[in-house]
Write a protein that holds these residues in place. Structure first.
Motif, PDB file in Angstrom:
ATOM      1  N   THR A   4       0.841  -1.194   0.000  1.00 15.12           N
ATOM      2  CA  THR A   4       0.000   0.000   0.000  1.00 15.12           C
ATOM      3  C   THR A   4       0.877   1.245   0.000  1.00 15.12           C
ATOM      4  N   VAL A   5       0.637   2.119  -0.956  1.00 12.95           N
ATOM      5  CA  VAL A   5       1.348   3.396  -1.032  1.00 12.95           C
ATOM      6  C   VAL A   5       0.447   4.470  -0.431  1.00 12.95           C
ATOM      7  N   ILE A   6       0.955   5.154   0.579  1.00 15.69           N
ATOM      8  CA  ILE A   6       0.169   6.165   1.295  1.00 15.69           C
ATOM      9  C   ILE A   6       0.874   7.507   1.138  1.00 15.69           C
ATOM     10  N   GLY A   7       0.243   8.412   0.424  1.00 14.83           N
ATOM     11  CA  GLY A   7       0.861   9.693   0.104  1.00 14.83           C
ATOM     12  C   GLY A   7       0.611  10.759   1.153  1.00 14.83           C
ATOM     13  N   GLU A   8       1.150  11.929   0.889  1.00 14.64           N
ATOM     14  CA  GLU A   8       1.024  13.053   1.824  1.00 14.64           C
ATOM     15  C   GLU A   8      -0.436  13.397   2.091  1.00 14.64           C
ATOM     16  N   ARG A   9      -1.235  13.449   1.039  1.00 15.15           N
ATOM     17  CA  ARG A   9      -2.641  13.809   1.215  1.00 15.15           C
ATOM     18  C   ARG A   9      -3.351  12.820   2.121  1.00 15.15           C
ATOM     19  N   GLU A  10      -3.104  11.528   1.910  1.00 13.59           N
ATOM     20  CA  GLU A  10      -3.763  10.516   2.736  1.00 13.59           C
ATOM     21  C   GLU A  10      -3.300  10.588   4.190  1.00 13.59           C
ATOM     22  N   THR A  96       6.661 -10.352  11.718  1.00 13.91           N
ATOM     23  CA  THR A  96       6.626 -11.811  11.837  1.00 13.91           C
ATOM     24  C   THR A  96       6.991 -12.495  10.527  1.00 13.91           C
ATOM     25  N   THR A  97       6.396 -12.024   9.424  1.00 12.06           N
ATOM     26  CA  THR A  97       6.598 -12.679   8.129  1.00 12.06           C
ATOM     27  C   THR A  97       7.643 -11.991   7.261  1.00 12.06           C
ATOM     28  N   GLY A  98       7.945 -10.724   7.565  1.00 10.82           N
ATOM     29  CA  GLY A  98       8.862  -9.958   6.730  1.00 10.82           C
ATOM     30  C   GLY A  98       8.224  -9.413   5.468  1.00 10.82           C
ATOM     31  N   VAL A  99       6.923  -9.590   5.313  1.00  7.79           N
ATOM     32  CA  VAL A  99       6.224  -9.125   4.111  1.00  7.79           C
ATOM     33  C   VAL A  99       6.152  -7.596   4.108  1.00  7.79           C
ATOM     34  N   PRO A 100       6.552  -6.935   3.017  1.00  8.60           N
ATOM     35  CA  PRO A 100       6.381  -5.476   2.928  1.00  8.60           C
ATOM     36  C   PRO A 100       4.899  -5.112   2.942  1.00  8.60           C
ATOM     37  N   LEU A 101       4.554  -4.108   3.734  1.00 11.04           N
ATOM     38  CA  LEU A 101       3.159  -3.706   3.884  1.00 11.04           C
ATOM     39  C   LEU A 101       2.856  -2.364   3.230  1.00 11.04           C
ATOM     40  N   ALA A 102       3.754  -1.399   3.422  1.00 11.09           N
ATOM     41  CA  ALA A 102       3.425  -0.047   2.971  1.00 11.09           C
ATOM     42  C   ALA A 102       4.676   0.768   2.688  1.00 11.09           C
ATOM     43  N   VAL A 103       4.513   1.716   1.781  1.00 18.15           N
ATOM     44  CA  VAL A 103       5.484   2.789   1.563  1.00 18.15           C
ATOM     45  C   VAL A 103       4.730   4.086   1.821  1.00 18.15           C
ATOM     46  N   ILE A 104       5.234   4.880   2.762  1.00 15.90           N
ATOM     47  CA  ILE A 104       4.491   6.042   3.247  1.00 15.90           C
ATOM     48  C   ILE A 104       5.315   7.306   3.036  1.00 15.90           C
ATOM     49  N   ASN A 105       4.639   8.374   2.646  1.00 14.98           N
ATOM     50  CA  ASN A 105       5.306   9.671   2.513  1.00 14.98           C
ATOM     51  C   ASN A 105       5.968  10.038   3.836  1.00 14.98           C
ATOM     52  N   GLY A 319      -9.882   2.062   3.746  1.00 12.30           N
ATOM     53  CA  GLY A 319      -9.779   1.871   2.306  1.00 12.30           C
ATOM     54  C   GLY A 319      -9.044   2.981   1.592  1.00 12.30           C
ATOM     55  N   MET A 320      -8.043   3.554   2.242  1.00 16.33           N
ATOM     56  CA  MET A 320      -7.283   4.647   1.644  1.00 16.33           C
ATOM     57  C   MET A 320      -5.899   4.165   1.232  1.00 16.33           C
ATOM     58  N   GLY A 321      -5.254   4.937   0.374  1.00 16.50           N
ATOM     59  CA  GLY A 321      -3.971   4.539  -0.181  1.00 16.50           C
ATOM     60  C   GLY A 321      -4.166   3.771  -1.477  1.00 16.50           C
ATOM     61  N   VAL A 322      -3.068   3.538  -2.177  1.00 17.93           N
ATOM     62  CA  VAL A 322      -3.095   2.824  -3.451  1.00 17.93           C
ATOM     63  C   VAL A 322      -2.314   1.524  -3.295  1.00 17.93           C
ATOM     64  N   THR A 323      -2.950   0.410  -3.612  1.00 22.58           N
ATOM     65  CA  THR A 323      -2.282  -0.889  -3.520  1.00 22.58           C
ATOM     66  C   THR A 323      -1.640  -1.227  -4.858  1.00 22.58           C
ATOM     67  N   ILE A 324      -0.349  -1.561  -4.806  1.00 24.13           N
ATOM     68  CA  ILE A 324       0.371  -1.922  -6.025  1.00 24.13           C
ATOM     69  C   ILE A 324       0.964  -3.317  -5.868  1.00 24.13           C
TER      70      ILE A 324
END
Length: 326
Positions: A4-10, A96-105, A319-324
């Protein structure tokens, strides 16, 4: 994998509410406590300079919270480009899993968590928050206004800045949020009228002097991130009944606000009280409403982790942010 990419606006939309701002402050307080009692793995930040530009890499992990890495920079010449002087990104992974979850501004997240750290110190150390003074009117000052007006019942905000236009913007922002706000003509006049004063500058020299302080004050320094820089003079340290910090290890290695008084023989490492120790009940901060207290923060990675984890959960639930797909 999905991230999930979470930008400044979010980030701003998620946090600019009384409930979410207060919960962010609680999350930062819990992070400080966990750090001080040894529940956090947080190596010292890696710092490098490219010419005169400061770059930092800040990793942190805490079980059941997550793992994060922030890449951040301070580029003063960005003022000429119309860009923030401080920018960055925060990467959040499942611990726990090491899975990447988010990139945040990281610019917005850092600004909110820095303001939240100041709020934590006010909550646990200050005697009163009726009258708050800001020294400086840049990005950090703006986010302090955004958060503090959501969290506290401030009666009056005093602003001093050499940049009149930015001071006017801050004053109007505070007034729009229902807080009486005025611009004052000097740091001295701001401090003299305040219960809490917050320095948010890039100054290399002191902007708050001990001779200005009065009983019951709480003084916060957010700037002076370098060993030769300071926002306090030595008399602030002499007058303080309690010198509270985010991290002893960080401040004795990174900021002139602590390093210089230590070199001058005014301060020893054991005089420094971590805010997390106060929250955990291990040490006392303020012992009297007449005490002058200080909070020096340089910003530590556990704040980024706590803020990133909280913002990610908020974004997921709303339900905010963009999932890539990576």
């Amino acid at each position: 994998m999905k991230v999930t990419v979470i930008g400044e606006r979010e980030v701003n939309e998620l946090l600019d509410f009384p409930e979410s701002a207060k919960k962010l402050v609680d999350a930062i307080a819990s992070a400080f406590r966990d750090y001080s009692v040894g529940r956090v793995v947080m190596p010292r930040r890696t710092v490098m300079y490219i010419d005169n530009d400061w770059w930092g890499v800040m990793p942190c992990g805490s079980r059941n919270v997550g793992f994060s890495v922030k890449i951040v920079n301070v580029i003063e010449s960005n003022k000429l480009r119309g860009l923030p002087t401080t920018q960055g990104i925060v990467i959040l992974l499942d611990d726990t899993t090491g899975v990447p979850l988010a990139v945040i501004n990281g610019t917005a997240l850092t600004a909110w968590r820095t303001a939240a750290a100041s709020a934590v110190s006010i909550k646990y150390v200050a005697a009163s928050v009726d009258n708050v003074a800001l020294i400086g009117a840049g990005l950090q000052a703006r986010y302090h206004v955004l958060l503090l007006t959501r969290v506290f019942n401030i009666k009056r905000l005093l602003i001093y800045s050499r940049t009149k236009g930015k001071a006017i913007e801050l004053m109007n922002l505070a007034r729009d949020r229902g807080v009486d706000s005025v611009i004052v003509d000097s740091g001295f006049n701001a401090v003299k009228q305040a219960d809490v004063v917050i320095a948010l500058t890039t100054s290399k020299e002191p902007v708050i002097y001990g001779s200005w302080l009065h009983e019951g004050m709480h003084v916060i320094s957010v700037g002076a991130p370098e060993r030769e820089s300071r926002e306090f003079d030595d008399d602030v340290i002499r007058k303080a009944s309690a010198i509270v910090v985010d991290s002893r290890e960080a401040v004795i290695n990174e900021t002139g606000d602590i390093i210089i008084p230590m070199k001058n023989g005014l301060l020893a490492e054991n005089n420094l009280i971590e805010i997390g120790e106060i929250i955990a009940g291990l040490r006392q901060g303020r012992s009297s409403s007449r005490d002058i207290t200080v909070f020096k923060t340089v910003g530590i990675a556990v704040e980024d982790l706590a803020a990133a984890s909280y913002v990610y959960r908020l974004a997921r639930d709303r339900g905010m942010g963009v999932t890539i797909e990576l």
